[in-house]
Write an enzyme that holds these catalytic residues in place. Structure first.
Site, PDB file in Angstrom:
ATOM      1  N   HIS A 131       3.408   2.044   2.335  1.00 21.52           N
ATOM      2  CA  HIS A 131       3.599   2.580   3.407  1.00 21.52           C
ATOM      3  C   HIS A 131       5.319   2.110   3.515  1.00 21.52           C
ATOM      4  CE1 HIS A 131       3.120  -1.458   6.002  1.00 21.52           C
ATOM      5  NE2 HIS A 131       4.195  -1.635   5.214  1.00 21.52           N
ATOM      6  N   GLU A 141       1.214   4.831   7.280  1.00 19.18           N
ATOM      7  CA  GLU A 141       0.505   4.305   6.671  1.00 19.18           C
ATOM      8  C   GLU A 141      -0.268   5.064   5.514  1.00 19.18           C
ATOM      9  OE1 GLU A 141       0.090   1.109   6.382  1.00 19.18           O
ATOM     10  OE2 GLU A 141      -0.254   0.111   8.304  1.00 19.18           O
ATOM     11  N   ASN A 147       0.886  -1.159   0.041  1.00 14.73           N
ATOM     12  CA  ASN A 147       0.116   0.038  -0.079  1.00 14.73           C
ATOM     13  C   ASN A 147       0.953   1.360   0.009  1.00 14.73           C
ATOM     14  OD1 ASN A 147       0.811   0.205   2.547  1.00 14.73           O
ATOM     15  ND2 ASN A 147      -0.996  -0.036   3.639  1.00 14.73           N
TER      16      ASN A 147
HETATM   17  P1  PGA Z   1       7.859  -7.263   3.480  1.00 20.42           P
HETATM   18  O1  PGA Z   1       7.050  -5.816   4.312  1.00 20.42           O
HETATM   19  O2  PGA Z   1       9.207  -6.933   3.397  1.00 20.42           O
HETATM   20  O3  PGA Z   1       7.233  -8.458   4.430  1.00 20.42           O
HETATM   21  O4  PGA Z   1       6.905  -7.332   2.124  1.00 20.42           O
HETATM   22  C1  PGA Z   1       7.572  -4.706   3.645  1.00 20.42           C
HETATM   23  C2  PGA Z   1       6.792  -3.487   4.546  1.00 20.42           C
HETATM   24  O5  PGA Z   1       5.448  -3.934   4.852  1.00 20.42           O
HETATM   25  O6  PGA Z   1       7.248  -2.540   4.821  1.00 20.42           O
END
Ligand code: PGA
Length: 242
Positions: free
Chosen positions: A138, A143, A136
């Site tokens: 973030h 967020e 998304n």
């Molecule tokens: P991920 O998470 O490396 O497990 O894909 C990344 C994030 O959500 O910042």
């Protein structure tokens, strides 16, 4: 922004580890900002290997982690404290006094957040910040929404993030609803930033980060305003960049 597109996860991990090694070679007492999640696991494995081969020395480094779930004990297997010790800290020459994690008890969270940013500043600021990115957009747990916070703060996780992270827990109900995260300002103060992305689940977020408008709806898009950002993305994650 510098964009490096690599073939696969392995190559992304090696390039990222090489940037960390270079930062520590240039400045043995470097301050590193570190991220958790699936994405940097390969980078940490590579750093452990290089450390065992004597090719990097962490004995004078200071680390600050980006974020931590609120209300999970450090010994919980899904806490980022546990993750960092399991993947890196227990396997390299670094002592507990060199490590900073944004985990705290919830009663003192405001004071803790204030002091976390003060600790980063007192250490001289972050020289190299490693980031992953959420599907998304973030970074840390900043967020998407209609506003972003500047400094370290307590955040309510979005349903997207809770769902994405539920793969690490037995049930979605077990995923903490809140986290402490560095703010966008804390991140943007780093001297150099490297953002890693692998896989097609990150493709849209990467395209919007690199080519889109700067918007709170894609927190990573603010990185366009930083003067020294390197994005290392594999082909799948870079697929939608036009
Ligand atoms: P991920 O998470 O490396 O497990 O894909 C990344 C994030 O959500 O910042």
């Amino acid at each position: 922004m510098e964009l490096t597109i690599v073939d696969n996860y392995q190559e992304m991990s090696e390039r990222a580890a090489a940037l960390v090694v270079a930062a520590v070679e240039t400045k043995p007492a470097a301050v590193l900002g570190l991220a958790t999640g699936s994405t940097p696991e390969g980078m940490y494995a590579r750093l452990v290997k290089l450390s065992r081969e004597g090719k990097v020395d962490f004995s004078r480094v200071t680390t600050f982690n980006l974020d931590e779930y609120a209300g999970l004990a450090p010994e919980h297997e899904q806490s980022y404290f546990y993750y960092m010790h399991h993947h890196l800290f227990n396997l390299i020459n670094i002592g507990p006094e060199q490590i900073n994690m944004p985990g705290c008890d919830l009663e003192n969270v405001e004071q803790f957040c204030l002091e976390y940013d003060q600790r980063i500043a007192a250490a001289g600021g972050i020289d190299l910040q490693v980031l992953g990115i959420g599907g998304n957009g973030h970074i840390g747990f900043n967020e998407p929404g209609n506003q972003l916070r500047v400094s370290t703060h307590l955040v309510d996780l979005t349903e997207d993030t809770i769902l994405a992270n539920s793969r690490f827990f037995k049930a979605v109900e077990e995923v903490p609803r809140q986290a402490v995260t560095m703010g966008l300002g804390s991140i943007m103060l780093a001297g150099k930033i490297v953002l890693l992305a692998s896989g097609k689940a990150k493709a849209e977020a990467i395209a919007r980060t690199v080519c889109g408008l700067v918007t709170t709806e894609v927190p990573a898009s603010f990185l366009q305003l930083h003067r020294d950002v390197t994005i290392i993305a594999d082909r799948e994650a870079a697929a939608l960049i036009s």
